[in-house]
Design a protein around this motif. Structure first.
Motif, PDB file in Angstrom:
ATOM      1  N   MET A  86       0.841  -1.193   0.000  1.00  0.00           N
ATOM      2  CA  MET A  86       0.000   0.000   0.000  1.00  0.00           C
ATOM      3  C   MET A  86       0.878   1.245   0.000  1.00  0.00           C
ATOM      4  N   ARG A  87       0.542   2.165  -0.870  1.00  0.00           N
ATOM      5  CA  ARG A  87       1.348   3.378  -1.011  1.00  0.00           C
ATOM      6  C   ARG A  87       0.572   4.604  -0.536  1.00  0.00           C
ATOM      7  N   PHE A  88       1.354   5.613  -0.068  1.00  0.00           N
ATOM      8  CA  PHE A  88       0.790   6.885   0.349  1.00  0.00           C
ATOM      9  C   PHE A  88       1.453   8.003  -0.462  1.00  0.00           C
ATOM     10  N   VAL A 114      -2.935  10.975   0.162  1.00  0.00           N
ATOM     11  CA  VAL A 114      -3.684  10.058  -0.686  1.00  0.00           C
ATOM     12  C   VAL A 114      -3.222   8.635  -0.381  1.00  0.00           C
ATOM     13  N   LYS A 115      -4.161   7.804   0.023  1.00  0.00           N
ATOM     14  CA  LYS A 115      -3.872   6.417   0.390  1.00  0.00           C
ATOM     15  C   LYS A 115      -4.376   5.483  -0.701  1.00  0.00           C
ATOM     16  N   GLU A 116      -3.487   4.632  -1.168  1.00  0.00           N
ATOM     17  CA  GLU A 116      -3.865   3.658  -2.179  1.00  0.00           C
ATOM     18  C   GLU A 116      -4.599   2.488  -1.516  1.00  0.00           C
ATOM     19  N   THR A 117      -5.769   2.140  -2.044  1.00  0.00           N
ATOM     20  CA  THR A 117      -6.518   0.991  -1.550  1.00  0.00           C
ATOM     21  C   THR A 117      -6.516  -0.096  -2.614  1.00  0.00           C
ATOM     22  N   SER A 154      -8.976   1.598  -5.348  1.00  0.00           N
ATOM     23  CA  SER A 154      -9.111   3.034  -5.569  1.00  0.00           C
ATOM     24  C   SER A 154      -8.103   3.790  -4.704  1.00  0.00           C
ATOM     25  N   TYR A 155      -8.432   5.042  -4.401  1.00  0.00           N
ATOM     26  CA  TYR A 155      -7.605   5.877  -3.543  1.00  0.00           C
ATOM     27  C   TYR A 155      -8.510   6.615  -2.554  1.00  0.00           C
ATOM     28  N   GLU A 156      -7.995   6.850  -1.363  1.00  0.00           N
ATOM     29  CA  GLU A 156      -8.692   7.633  -0.361  1.00  0.00           C
ATOM     30  C   GLU A 156      -7.865   8.867  -0.033  1.00  0.00           C
ATOM     31  N   THR A 157      -8.524  10.015   0.028  1.00  0.00           N
ATOM     32  CA  THR A 157      -7.818  11.270   0.271  1.00  0.00           C
ATOM     33  C   THR A 157      -8.303  11.918   1.549  1.00  0.00           C
TER      34      THR A 157
END
Length: 200
Positions: free
Chosen positions: A1-3, A15-18, A21-24
């Motif tokens: 998982m990347r940020f 921004v967090k990679e899921t 998708s992505y969560e911001t």
């Protein structure tokens, strides 16, 4: 998982990679974040500078932030931050002052010798020639006593003894270094993207 950390004009976006998708999330709202640095000994420890609200630190990867250095850093315009391989934190300000902390940001001391370098009389930021600031701080990857610092605009300065003494800009070095980087596979070399010498 990347940020991904994005410094915007009035907030810091993480921004967090899921999986799909992505969560911001938004942090430091209403401020002007402009530099980030991570502690190589603790990836959850992040430092963020702001243009007018001082220096902030997160110990949980950016979920929460606390202002640090108010007692020791004598400017709210913190323009550069870096952490060396031993966890020593460095911060630069406008006008150009350079500080360091050996206790993860609890207390700070100043490298006062840079104020007496001969080039200082010519330090000035062209759009606002009455001031200047620390643009970039680059600790050495291979030698904890070595560090390069750029001033916007006027100098690239360096230390080879942990800040005990400082060397002023070499005669042919850039005066307007915008970015100053090191690479782990190129020990003893710095890369400069500058406004007056191009890329070296």
């Amino acid at each position: 998982m990347r940020f991904f950390y994005l410094g915007m004009k009035t907030e810091l976006l993480i921004v967090k990679e899921t999986a799909n998708s992505y969560e911001t999330t938004s942090h430091l709202k209403g401020m002007h974040p402009n530099r980030l640095a991570f502690d190589p000994q603790n990836e959850k420890c992040v430092y963020c500078t702001t243009n007018g609200d001082g220096l902030f630190k997160s110990e949980d990867g950016g979920e929460s932030w606390n202002q640090i250095g108010q007692e020791d850093i004598h400017s709210s315009k913190v323009t550069a931050v870096a952490v060396d391989r031993n966890g020593v934190v460095y911060a630069g300000t406008e006008p150009s002052h350079l500080y360091y902390s050996e206790d993860i940001g609890e207390t700070w001391n100043e490298f006062k010798e840079i104020q007496y370098l001969p080039s200082k009389e010519n330090w000035r930021f062209p759009p606002r020639p009455e001031t200047h600031f620390v643009r970039w701080i680059t600790p050495s990857i291979s030698n904890s006593n070595h560090m390069g610092v750029s001033i916007e605009a006027g100098a690239f300065i360096r230390t080879e003894d942990g800040g005990e003494t400082w060397k002023d800009r070499p005669e042919d070095s850039p005066k307007d270094t915008h970015t100053l980087l090191a690479h782990p596979e190129s020990s003893g070399r710095l890369y400069s993207a500058s406004g007056d010498k191009g890329y070296a």
